[in-house]
Design a protein around this motif. Sequence first.
Motif, PDB file in Angstrom:
ATOM      1  N   MET A 119       0.833  -1.211   0.000  1.00  0.00           N
ATOM      2  CA  MET A 119       0.000   0.000   0.000  1.00  0.00           C
ATOM      3  C   MET A 119       0.863   1.254   0.000  1.00  0.00           C
ATOM      4  N   GLY A 120       2.018   1.190   0.708  1.00  0.00           N
ATOM      5  CA  GLY A 120       2.958   2.306   0.684  1.00  0.00           C
ATOM      6  C   GLY A 120       3.463   2.546  -0.724  1.00  0.00           C
ATOM      7  N   LEU A 121       3.834   1.454  -1.400  1.00  0.00           N
ATOM      8  CA  LEU A 121       4.345   1.576  -2.764  1.00  0.00           C
ATOM      9  C   LEU A 121       3.288   2.111  -3.715  1.00  0.00           C
ATOM     10  N   SER A 122       2.044   1.642  -3.536  1.00  0.00           N
ATOM     11  CA  SER A 122       1.023   2.113  -4.470  1.00  0.00           C
ATOM     12  C   SER A 122       0.682   3.575  -4.195  1.00  0.00           C
ATOM     13  N   ALA A 123       0.851   4.029  -2.926  1.00  0.00           N
ATOM     14  CA  ALA A 123       0.660   5.455  -2.635  1.00  0.00           C
ATOM     15  C   ALA A 123       1.711   6.278  -3.370  1.00  0.00           C
ATOM     16  N   VAL A 124       2.970   5.789  -3.370  1.00  0.00           N
ATOM     17  CA  VAL A 124       4.042   6.497  -4.079  1.00  0.00           C
ATOM     18  C   VAL A 124       3.708   6.577  -5.563  1.00  0.00           C
ATOM     19  N   LYS A 125       3.316   5.435  -6.128  1.00  0.00           N
ATOM     20  CA  LYS A 125       3.017   5.389  -7.560  1.00  0.00           C
ATOM     21  C   LYS A 125       1.893   6.362  -7.900  1.00  0.00           C
ATOM     22  N   GLU A 126       0.857   6.338  -7.059  1.00  0.00           N
ATOM     23  CA  GLU A 126      -0.315   7.158  -7.351  1.00  0.00           C
ATOM     24  C   GLU A 126      -0.027   8.652  -7.182  1.00  0.00           C
ATOM     25  N   ILE A 127       0.568   9.010  -6.021  1.00  0.00           N
ATOM     26  CA  ILE A 127       0.732  10.442  -5.729  1.00  0.00           C
ATOM     27  C   ILE A 127       1.881  11.052  -6.522  1.00  0.00           C
TER      28      ILE A 127
END
Lengths: 343, 77
Positions: free
Chosen positions: A213-221
């Motif tokens: 979820m941390g990684l997908s937050a980075v990707k998204e934001i």
Amino acid sequence: MLYMKAGWKKLLLILVVLTAWVLLYKNLQSLTDWLIDSLLGLTGGKHFTESLRFFIFEVPKVLLLLCLIIFFVGIIRSFFTPERTRKALEGKSLFTGNVMAALLGIVTPFCSCSAIPLFLGFVQAGIPIGVTFSFLIAAPMINEVAVILLFGLFGWKVALIYVVTGLVIAILSGWVIGRLKLEKYVEEWVYQVSNEGQEENGERYSFSDRIAMGLSAVKEIVGKVWIYVVAGIAIGAAAHGYVPESFMTNLMGKSAWYSVPLSILIGVPLYSNAAGIIPIVSVFIEKGVPLGTALAFMMAVIGLSLPEMVILRKVLKVKMLVIFAAIVATGIMIVGFIFNTIM
Amino acid sequence: MEIKVLGTGCPKCKTLERLTREVVEKNSIDASVTKVEDIVEIMKYNIMSTPALVIDGKVVLKGRVPSEGELKELLTK
């Protein structure tokens, strides 16, 4: 067993990436200087050279900070859901509720498109309108992208001032709205919405789910804001090298009392995200705009946005929106005046 | 199977709807996919962040867009 192995591999990979991050971040200044002075052989001190140096140094620096911190924020946020926040706020007295709502507004995942379901969910749980507003003011204003950019471009002191004053504005504005008893200015249908029949269904996450979820937050934001960061810093870099010092002192300087309200008036309809506006504001400060005015401008742009007002119009009457905007704007103005006086 | 995508029209909601339809089609899952945009309808599921995915009346996901793999797992379970 197999799962354990995969877990270790992931952990090792994270350690390698973190080490590379630290090495790159620590050596960014010397790398930039080497690139500009040796590789490109540009003469130091010239406008163009210094603008380019600023740009080449600041863009990777801010992007590196964004990736790292958003990763951790993403993990922290996986522990906070709007449902849990609502539960924590249920039955709290007015002032305590305002303080908690503002604090939870920082860590609870929030996007302005979810403002309506969130608002309705709070109202259904009987959370007072003032407490709900403390949340709705803090959540967009104090977001990780704004704080990281302030930290990267202004240093930790300004970032801290922004967070603390933002919290105070959210708490007090919400408290005032609560005292004014504005419940009647919420659209009537809001109170008729029901949510019977669905039980609370909490999701359970494993450690590696949270990393993901941390990684997908980075990707998204970062995927969304990098272009604003690059554009904002490019404009900042150009002004950094070419616009003369104290260019804005006369217009927006300390002596001009109207600079704070004016910057708020310009800031509210101006819709931009933190990533685009903060690099430009950093140049304003360099060219003679005092901190209080700059702070007020950023808060007005980031915290009081017109699109969010339009979304909230679905559940609030126009009068309520106007009162809400006026209270928050007054809070921002006071912050601006205070910092212009003491700094 | 009855799949509902709840969302008021934000970009993420559209992404979830598209992704859901894709996964259903790719894996030839026997399901109907409907998008629910009415906020009063959405609130009946007691969710506070959109988008959300509802399978046969049960909320299985809310507030985020899953990866294709995760979505496939949810839909074929």
